[in-house]
Motif scaffolding. Sequence first.
Motif, PDB file in Angstrom:
ATOM      1  N   GLN A 123       0.881  -1.175   0.000  1.00 34.98           N
ATOM      2  CA  GLN A 123       0.000   0.000   0.000  1.00 34.98           C
ATOM      3  C   GLN A 123       0.913   1.217   0.000  1.00 34.98           C
ATOM      4  O   GLN A 123       1.773   1.346   0.872  1.00 34.98           O
ATOM      5  N   LEU A 124       0.755   2.075  -0.988  1.00 34.48           N
ATOM      6  CA  LEU A 124       1.660   3.209  -1.184  1.00 34.48           C
ATOM      7  C   LEU A 124       1.008   4.512  -0.763  1.00 34.48           C
ATOM      8  O   LEU A 124      -0.213   4.642  -0.773  1.00 34.48           O
ATOM      9  N   ASP A 125       1.863   5.489  -0.430  1.00 41.16           N
ATOM     10  CA  ASP A 125       1.338   6.835  -0.218  1.00 41.16           C
ATOM     11  C   ASP A 125       1.363   7.571  -1.552  1.00 41.16           C
ATOM     12  O   ASP A 125       1.727   7.003  -2.587  1.00 41.16           O
ATOM     13  N   ARG A 126       0.988   8.820  -1.545  1.00 42.02           N
ATOM     14  CA  ARG A 126       0.891   9.567  -2.807  1.00 42.02           C
ATOM     15  C   ARG A 126       2.242   9.886  -3.421  1.00 42.02           C
ATOM     16  O   ARG A 126       2.332  10.337  -4.554  1.00 42.02           O
ATOM     17  N   ASN A 127       3.321   9.622  -2.676  1.00 44.47           N
ATOM     18  CA  ASN A 127       4.665   9.832  -3.205  1.00 44.47           C
ATOM     19  C   ASN A 127       5.322   8.526  -3.634  1.00 44.47           C
ATOM     20  O   ASN A 127       6.489   8.507  -3.992  1.00 44.47           O
ATOM     21  N   GLY A 128       4.588   7.413  -3.541  1.00 44.14           N
ATOM     22  CA  GLY A 128       5.117   6.118  -3.955  1.00 44.14           C
ATOM     23  C   GLY A 128       5.875   5.370  -2.881  1.00 44.14           C
ATOM     24  O   GLY A 128       6.436   4.315  -3.149  1.00 44.14           O
ATOM     25  N   SER A 129       5.897   5.899  -1.664  1.00 42.56           N
ATOM     26  CA  SER A 129       6.558   5.199  -0.559  1.00 42.56           C
ATOM     27  C   SER A 129       5.594   4.192   0.058  1.00 42.56           C
ATOM     28  O   SER A 129       4.381   4.407   0.093  1.00 42.56           O
ATOM     29  N   THR A 130       6.130   3.110   0.562  1.00 44.99           N
ATOM     30  CA  THR A 130       5.304   2.045   1.125  1.00 44.99           C
ATOM     31  C   THR A 130       4.808   2.415   2.515  1.00 44.99           C
ATOM     32  O   THR A 130       5.596   2.749   3.394  1.00 44.99           O
ATOM     33  N   LEU A 131       3.487   2.362   2.692  1.00 43.40           N
ATOM     34  CA  LEU A 131       2.871   2.584   4.002  1.00 43.40           C
ATOM     35  C   LEU A 131       2.746   1.286   4.789  1.00 43.40           C
ATOM     36  O   LEU A 131       2.984   1.246   5.984  1.00 43.40           O
ATOM     37  N   LYS A 132       2.333   0.232   4.094  1.00 40.84           N
ATOM     38  CA  LYS A 132       2.101  -1.058   4.729  1.00 40.84           C
ATOM     39  C   LYS A 132       2.311  -2.137   3.688  1.00 40.84           C
ATOM     40  O   LYS A 132       1.963  -1.960   2.521  1.00 40.84           O
ATOM     41  N   SER A 133       2.894  -3.264   4.103  1.00 43.26           N
ATOM     42  CA  SER A 133       3.169  -4.379   3.200  1.00 43.26           C
ATOM     43  C   SER A 133       2.455  -5.629   3.680  1.00 43.26           C
ATOM     44  O   SER A 133       2.344  -5.863   4.880  1.00 43.26           O
ATOM     45  N   TYR A 134       1.996  -6.407   2.721  1.00 40.89           N
ATOM     46  CA  TYR A 134       1.401  -7.712   3.006  1.00 40.89           C
ATOM     47  C   TYR A 134       2.154  -8.756   2.203  1.00 40.89           C
ATOM     48  O   TYR A 134       2.424  -8.551   1.020  1.00 40.89           O
ATOM     49  N   THR A 135       2.471  -9.864   2.830  1.00 44.85           N
ATOM     50  CA  THR A 135       3.096 -10.993   2.154  1.00 44.85           C
ATOM     51  C   THR A 135       2.162 -12.183   2.258  1.00 44.85           C
ATOM     52  O   THR A 135       1.848 -12.636   3.359  1.00 44.85           O
ATOM     53  N   TYR A 136       1.678 -12.640   1.111  1.00 50.05           N
ATOM     54  CA  TYR A 136       0.858 -13.843   1.052  1.00 50.05           C
ATOM     55  C   TYR A 136       1.801 -15.035   0.955  1.00 50.05           C
ATOM     56  O   TYR A 136       2.597 -15.112   0.027  1.00 50.05           O
ATOM     57  N   ARG A 137       1.683 -15.962   1.869  1.00 55.77           N
ATOM     58  CA  ARG A 137       2.567 -17.125   1.887  1.00 55.77           C
ATOM     59  C   ARG A 137       1.888 -18.321   1.217  1.00 55.77           C
ATOM     60  O   ARG A 137       0.724 -18.610   1.465  1.00 55.77           O
ATOM     61  N   GLY A 138       2.657 -19.014   0.385  1.00 60.08           N
ATOM     62  CA  GLY A 138       2.220 -20.260  -0.216  1.00 60.08           C
ATOM     63  C   GLY A 138       0.989 -20.144  -1.088  1.00 60.08           C
ATOM     64  O   GLY A 138       0.058 -20.914  -0.958  1.00 60.08           O
ATOM     65  N   LEU A 139       0.988 -19.180  -2.005  1.00 57.48           N
ATOM     66  CA  LEU A 139      -0.199 -19.025  -2.849  1.00 57.48           C
ATOM     67  C   LEU A 139      -0.038 -19.739  -4.178  1.00 57.48           C
ATOM     68  O   LEU A 139       1.068 -20.002  -4.634  1.00 57.48           O
ATOM     69  N   PHE A 140      -1.169 -20.060  -4.773  1.00 60.26           N
ATOM     70  CA  PHE A 140      -1.203 -20.653  -6.106  1.00 60.26           C
ATOM     71  C   PHE A 140      -2.565 -20.352  -6.721  1.00 60.26           C
ATOM     72  O   PHE A 140      -3.554 -20.186  -6.009  1.00 60.26           O
ATOM     73  N   PRO A 141      -2.632 -20.252  -8.056  1.00 63.62           N
ATOM     74  CA  PRO A 141      -3.900 -19.894  -8.704  1.00 63.62           C
ATOM     75  C   PRO A 141      -4.906 -21.045  -8.659  1.00 63.62           C
ATOM     76  O   PRO A 141      -4.551 -22.201  -8.892  1.00 63.62           O
ATOM     77  N   THR A 142      -6.142 -20.700  -8.352  1.00 64.44           N
ATOM     78  CA  THR A 142      -7.223 -21.689  -8.362  1.00 64.44           C
ATOM     79  C   THR A 142      -8.269 -21.373  -9.427  1.00 64.44           C
ATOM     80  O   THR A 142      -9.056 -22.240  -9.772  1.00 64.44           O
ATOM     81  N   ASN A 143      -8.263 -20.138  -9.923  1.00 66.21           N
ATOM     82  CA  ASN A 143      -9.241 -19.760 -10.946  1.00 66.21           C
ATOM     83  C   ASN A 143      -8.634 -18.695 -11.856  1.00 66.21           C
ATOM     84  O   ASN A 143      -8.217 -17.640 -11.382  1.00 66.21           O
ATOM     85  N   LEU A 144      -8.589 -18.984 -13.134  1.00 63.98           N
ATOM     86  CA  LEU A 144      -8.198 -18.017 -14.156  1.00 63.98           C
ATOM     87  C   LEU A 144      -9.466 -17.721 -14.942  1.00 63.98           C
ATOM     88  O   LEU A 144      -9.973 -18.582 -15.667  1.00 63.98           O
ATOM     89  N   ALA A 145      -9.997 -16.530 -14.752  1.00 62.06           N
ATOM     90  CA  ALA A 145     -11.290 -16.180 -15.339  1.00 62.06           C
ATOM     91  C   ALA A 145     -11.189 -16.043 -16.854  1.00 62.06           C
ATOM     92  O   ALA A 145     -10.124 -15.767 -17.412  1.00 62.06           O
ATOM     93  N   SER A 146     -12.307 -16.215 -17.490  1.00 64.19           N
ATOM     94  CA  SER A 146     -12.383 -16.036 -18.940  1.00 64.19           C
ATOM     95  C   SER A 146     -12.223 -14.553 -19.280  1.00 64.19           C
ATOM     96  O   SER A 146     -12.388 -13.679 -18.429  1.00 64.19           O
ATOM     97  N   ILE A 147     -11.897 -14.298 -20.523  1.00 59.50           N
ATOM     98  CA  ILE A 147     -11.811 -12.923 -21.022  1.00 59.50           C
ATOM     99  C   ILE A 147     -13.001 -12.713 -21.949  1.00 59.50           C
ATOM    100  O   ILE A 147     -13.054 -13.303 -23.030  1.00 59.50           O
TER     101      ILE A 147
END
Length: 175
Positions: A123-147
């Motif tokens: 999550q960035l501020d208006r100057n591009g600096s990071t306000l808060k970070s989230y790290t998702y651990r062990g993710l993998f795709p379960t759904n790739l939606a149609s276009i």
Amino acid sequence: MPNINDFKSRLRGGGARPNQFKVTLPFPGYAAVGGETSDLAFLCRATALPGQTIPSFDVPFRGRVLKLAGDRTFEPWTITVMNDTDFKLYGAFERWMNGINNMTDNEGIANPADYQVDGFIDQLDRNGSTLKSYTYRGLFPTNLASIPLNYADNDKIEEFDVTFAIQFFETDTTT
């Protein structure tokens, strides 16, 4: 009695903005051809910060109900990606999912460490600096939606959603 100046003093930095974010997602080696991670940082149009739930359960005792906390669960994570004319990211997600479960013979990678990665949202501020970070651990795709394709949509860029299962997330406030 509170006034507008009291309110402004509590809205530090003008408030966090939902359009100021960056998604970083490394692809497993078998799914990448190069540049997907940097492309996704620009072409990921929408996402959400992680959701979580701690349900309660009831234990009856002599006419009363004791509420206890259950196990925390994590919501799936979804991103919306703008498609380029090379289908680079869409193709990478297809290869990733095909590695997990091959379309032609129903075989796939058995070791979770080979198809799960860690993903990041800043999550960035208006100057591009990071306000808060989230790290998702062990993710993998379960759904790739149609276009969706439509003759009437001549003033749009194609988009697609990808939904991921996650094991858990970690967070860090940098400011």
